[in-house]
Structures are given as structure tokens and as C-alpha cells.
Design an enzyme around this catalytic site. Sequence first.
Site, PDB file in Angstrom:
ATOM      1  N   TYR A 200      50.970  70.902  -2.487  1.00 19.95           N
ATOM      2  CA  TYR A 200      50.651  69.578  -1.926  1.00 19.95           C
ATOM      3  C   TYR A 200      50.956  69.452  -0.436  1.00 19.95           C
ATOM      4  O   TYR A 200      50.681  68.435   0.162  1.00 19.95           O
ATOM      5  CB  TYR A 200      51.339  68.448  -2.711  1.00 19.95           C
ATOM      6  CG  TYR A 200      52.789  68.648  -3.101  1.00 19.95           C
ATOM      7  CD1 TYR A 200      53.803  68.558  -2.169  1.00 19.95           C
ATOM      8  CD2 TYR A 200      53.138  68.906  -4.427  1.00 19.95           C
ATOM      9  CE1 TYR A 200      55.124  68.721  -2.531  1.00 19.95           C
ATOM     10  CE2 TYR A 200      54.465  69.078  -4.808  1.00 19.95           C
ATOM     11  CZ  TYR A 200      55.454  68.994  -3.857  1.00 19.95           C
ATOM     12  OH  TYR A 200      56.773  69.161  -4.227  1.00 19.95           O
ATOM     13  N   LYS A 201      51.558  70.494   0.161  1.00 17.70           N
ATOM     14  CA  LYS A 201      51.867  70.402   1.589  1.00 17.70           C
ATOM     15  C   LYS A 201      50.738  71.051   2.393  1.00 17.70           C
ATOM     16  O   LYS A 201      49.677  70.481   2.554  1.00 17.70           O
ATOM     17  CB  LYS A 201      53.220  71.055   1.867  1.00 17.70           C
ATOM     18  CG  LYS A 201      54.371  70.395   1.119  1.00 17.70           C
ATOM     19  CD  LYS A 201      55.675  71.123   1.391  1.00 17.70           C
ATOM     20  CE  LYS A 201      56.803  70.582   0.531  1.00 17.70           C
ATOM     21  NZ  LYS A 201      57.213  69.219   0.913  1.00 17.70           N
TER      22      LYS A 201
ATOM     23  N   ASP B 188      61.699  80.174  -2.536  1.00 17.86           N
ATOM     24  CA  ASP B 188      60.996  78.891  -2.593  1.00 17.86           C
ATOM     25  C   ASP B 188      60.151  78.808  -1.329  1.00 17.86           C
ATOM     26  O   ASP B 188      60.684  78.672  -0.217  1.00 17.86           O
ATOM     27  CB  ASP B 188      62.006  77.732  -2.653  1.00 17.86           C
ATOM     28  CG  ASP B 188      61.311  76.370  -2.685  1.00 17.86           C
ATOM     29  OD1 ASP B 188      60.136  76.281  -2.271  1.00 17.86           O
ATOM     30  OD2 ASP B 188      61.954  75.384  -3.103  1.00 17.86           O
TER      31      ASP B 188
ATOM     32  N   ARG C 204      60.720  64.864  11.353  1.00 18.77           N
ATOM     33  CA  ARG C 204      59.972  66.122  11.202  1.00 18.77           C
ATOM     34  C   ARG C 204      58.518  65.828  11.586  1.00 18.77           C
ATOM     35  O   ARG C 204      57.939  64.824  11.151  1.00 18.77           O
ATOM     36  CB  ARG C 204      59.988  66.614   9.755  1.00 18.77           C
ATOM     37  CG  ARG C 204      61.347  66.977   9.218  1.00 18.77           C
ATOM     38  CD  ARG C 204      61.255  67.606   7.837  1.00 18.77           C
ATOM     39  NE  ARG C 204      60.533  66.784   6.873  1.00 18.77           N
ATOM     40  CZ  ARG C 204      60.385  67.093   5.591  1.00 18.77           C
ATOM     41  NH1 ARG C 204      60.872  68.222   5.113  1.00 18.77           N
ATOM     42  NH2 ARG C 204      59.729  66.288   4.769  1.00 18.77           N
TER      43      ARG C 204
ATOM     44  N   PHE D  44      66.623  72.382  -0.708  1.00 17.91           N
ATOM     45  CA  PHE D  44      66.069  71.135  -1.239  1.00 17.91           C
ATOM     46  C   PHE D  44      66.797  70.837  -2.557  1.00 17.91           C
ATOM     47  O   PHE D  44      66.966  71.730  -3.396  1.00 17.91           O
ATOM     48  CB  PHE D  44      64.570  71.305  -1.461  1.00 17.91           C
ATOM     49  CG  PHE D  44      63.868  70.006  -1.676  1.00 17.91           C
ATOM     50  CD1 PHE D  44      63.415  69.258  -0.603  1.00 17.91           C
ATOM     51  CD2 PHE D  44      63.664  69.520  -2.958  1.00 17.91           C
ATOM     52  CE1 PHE D  44      62.767  68.047  -0.802  1.00 17.91           C
ATOM     53  CE2 PHE D  44      63.021  68.306  -3.162  1.00 17.91           C
ATOM     54  CZ  PHE D  44      62.568  67.574  -2.084  1.00 17.91           C
TER      55      PHE D  44
HETATM   56  C1  PLP Z   1      61.709  73.317  -0.569  1.00 21.79           C
HETATM   57  C2  PLP Z   1      61.251  72.371  -1.657  1.00 21.79           C
HETATM   58  N1  PLP Z   1      61.485  72.677  -2.939  1.00 21.79           N
HETATM   59  C3  PLP Z   1      61.093  71.850  -3.928  1.00 21.79           C
HETATM   60  C4  PLP Z   1      60.431  70.667  -3.661  1.00 21.79           C
HETATM   61  C5  PLP Z   1      59.996  69.718  -4.731  1.00 21.79           C
HETATM   62  O1  PLP Z   1      59.771  70.322  -5.972  1.00 21.79           O
HETATM   63  P1  PLP Z   1      58.738  69.759  -7.020  1.00 21.79           P
HETATM   64  O2  PLP Z   1      57.382  70.262  -6.615  1.00 21.79           O
HETATM   65  O3  PLP Z   1      59.205  70.284  -8.329  1.00 21.79           O
HETATM   66  O4  PLP Z   1      58.783  68.273  -6.964  1.00 21.79           O
HETATM   67  C6  PLP Z   1      60.159  70.342  -2.321  1.00 21.79           C
HETATM   68  C7  PLP Z   1      59.453  69.095  -1.997  1.00 21.79           C
HETATM   69  O5  PLP Z   1      59.159  68.806  -0.886  1.00 21.79           O
HETATM   70  C8  PLP Z   1      60.596  71.202  -1.311  1.00 21.79           C
HETATM   71  O6  PLP Z   1      60.398  70.881  -0.030  1.00 21.79           O
END
Ligand code: PLP
Length: 397
Positions: free
Chosen positions: A206-207, A181, A354, A104
Site C-alpha cells: 500500500y505504500k 521487513d 516525513r 514498527f
Molecule cells: C515497517 C512496517 N511494518 C509493518 C507495518 C504495518 O503492518 P500491517 O501491514 O500488518 O498493518 C507498517 C505500516 O506502515 C510498517 O511501516
Amino acid sequence: MRRDLFPMPPRIYLDGNSLGLMPHAARSAVEKRLLEWEGSAVGGWDDWFSLSEKLAGQVARLVGAGPLEVAVTGSITANLHALLATFYRPAGIRRNLLATALDFPTDLYALESWTAMHGAELVLIPSRDGETLHPDDILEHLTDDIAVVLLPTVLYRSGQLLDVERLTRAAHQRGILVGWDAAHSIGAMPHHFHDFEADFAVWCHYKYVNGGPGAPGGLFVHQRHLERIPALRGWWGHDKTTQFEMRGDFRRSSGANAYQQGTPSILALAALEGALTVFDGLDLLELRRVSLELTDHFMALCDEFVPEMRVVTPRAPQERGGHVALAHGAARALSSALRSKGIIPDFRAPDVLRLAPVALYNTKSELEQTVQILRQVLDEWAAGTLEQRGSVDSVVT
Ligand SMILES: Cc1ncc(COP(=O)(O)O)c(C=O)c1O
């Protein structure tokens, strides 16, 4: 599994891998905290003062951590910066950071900020097919110049799940610290960050955790590193018993809570507080079993009824997360058409849809309806009659 805990929208919602639905309990928890603010004003802090620590204790179970190894704070991006500031110590030839070409973007931006500051290089593990990572390629890149590697547990686009235990062990054998991550795995499956000895991890709520848009994030620091003083310090990471003595010297809070920086948003924590009650007493192995059953069912339906959609997600259960990615040249138009017919997928340019059948609230019958409608939409596309009402594609993450 817990559909009755969510006010389900009239449409078929398959975008929980982007933003999870709001549980009833999130609303009531926020309302409770609003009433406390209204009624007690500053007196509310008696209870709010330790709210992030309380939630960290609950989230620990979701990531396979001890209660002191987790903090609920920041965002993935901010937490990555805080952890890299502490863990990335380029020395001798071991100067570079390692990530993957499929990460990401925010992860890459954060890592690049640190290599740029240290005049080092961000090395990217390439993908052979542009969609997945080959474990041999990851292992090959664990070389003597790498100080820290950051890997996704589940790739955000293809949904490929990496072998956290094996890769963590391999990196350690080569003297490399490992961060994960877990944005696309927390809340969808069990984790074992403590037992697998990950050095640190970051994720969002948030997911699949349904903590609300922009919910406070989470971080893990393994117990063996908890003596480290966070490089980026703030008063919310200070020892709570003496925080209000307002002393000039920083005494770290116990555990990963020392990585907190400023005053947390209590209303944002409240939504997460409510959302976490959905996981009370939930067997995470069972959650994963149901998730795999749903994604299996969905892929089988796709094979049978919409064979022109190419399933990008690896088929093996140990190699996939909670969503299914489908590729098609007209994916953008298909996504808009699905939305106009009451199905909510998300679209990732240039050609991927997705769809996440979330074990907490989606059903097999919703997947069957989705595939039927997708068939109809594909036929309309092939006939040149696909109606596009210009509905907005999913814009967020
Ligand atoms: C793998 C991954 N990393 C990071 C993020 C976003 O990071 P942040 O919470 O700092 O906006 C996302 C957002 O969907 C993500 O899918």
C-alpha cells in the site's frame, strides 16, 4: 517517471510512504473484476482462482526473488506470524528473537507473541540517537542465544536504509536466521533477497507499490527453505491441482504460495493487479536513481531555505530509503499548517515530519513549492501567527 498513470490530486502529495496514490489502472482493474462478479458470479473463479499466484510472479521482480519464492497474501503482521511459526524453532541456548528498538510496533508485537509462547526473550538492538541504528550495534547483538533476527530494510521513521547483504551474511555466519521487513523499500528501489540469501521477508503493497489502502501483503521465502511445510496451514496453501478434491491431508502448493491460508479478496487483489502494471517495463535501478535525485534535491533545499528543520535521514545514498524525515519541536503544528496550505506530509510523534518524493509521480518543482511554503509556515510559527485549522494528521502507518 510515470505521473500520467495517476490522477494527480490538486494538492502536493508527499505521503506515498504511508499510502501510495491510486493509479488509473487500479480503478479499471477493480471495475473489470466487479463486472466479472456481476456477469459470471461463481464462474468468475475460473480466472480468480490463480490471481494471487499470478501477482506473486510479478511482485517477485520487485524484491529480487524467483517466481516461486513470493506469495501475495495476508498483511505484514499476519505474514510475520505465519513465518515465525515456521522458522522460529528455539533449541538449546538459541532461544531468543532479535529486533530493533526502532521497529514498527506491529513487528515487535508479533515477535513478542512468539517469545511469550516459548518462554523466551525478545532482545532489542538499541539506537544511540533514538533515530538510527549503528551497524556495529546490530553486529554485536548477533549472539549465540538468538534464533531469528528480524530487521527493517528501511526504518519507518528516519528513513535509514540498512545493508541487507552484509547483515544477512553476518547473521548467517553466527547461525542466525534472518527475516526482513521491506515495507518502506519495496517499490522504491531494487531488492536482492534471493541473491543475498535472506531466509524470509515481509512487506506491504500500500505504500510505494500503490496497491490501495489495506492491499494484500507479500512474503518471501528463500528457495532453500521451500521444502518446509508451513506451520500455519490453510486450504489456499494447498496444491492447486488437487485443492478441490477436498482431501483431509494437506499437500503443499509449490513454493511460497503454500503460505497462503484462506480465500483471498479478489477485489483487493484487483487493485494491486492494476497498480502493478505501473511497474511494467520499469527499470528499478532507474527508479532508485530518480528517487535519490529527488531526496537529494529536497534535502539541499531544506538546508538552504529551512535550516531550522533538522534532517534526520542519513545523507549517504546507500544509507537512505525513499523518504526524508525532518525534525522540529513544532512538527505537529507545522504538519497541520502544511496540510491547510495544500501540502500533504505526514507527522510522527513527537517531532518528525516525513515527506516522500515518490519517483513514480512527484516532481522537483513540487519539492521547490513545498520548501517555499514550509519557509512561510516556519516564519508564521516564529511570529506566533501560525494558523492551525485543526486538519487531521496522517493517522495511518
Ligand atoms: C515497517 C512496517 N511494518 C509493518 C507495518 C504495518 O503492518 P500491517 O501491514 O500488518 O498493518 C507498517 C505500516 O506502515 C510498517 O511501516
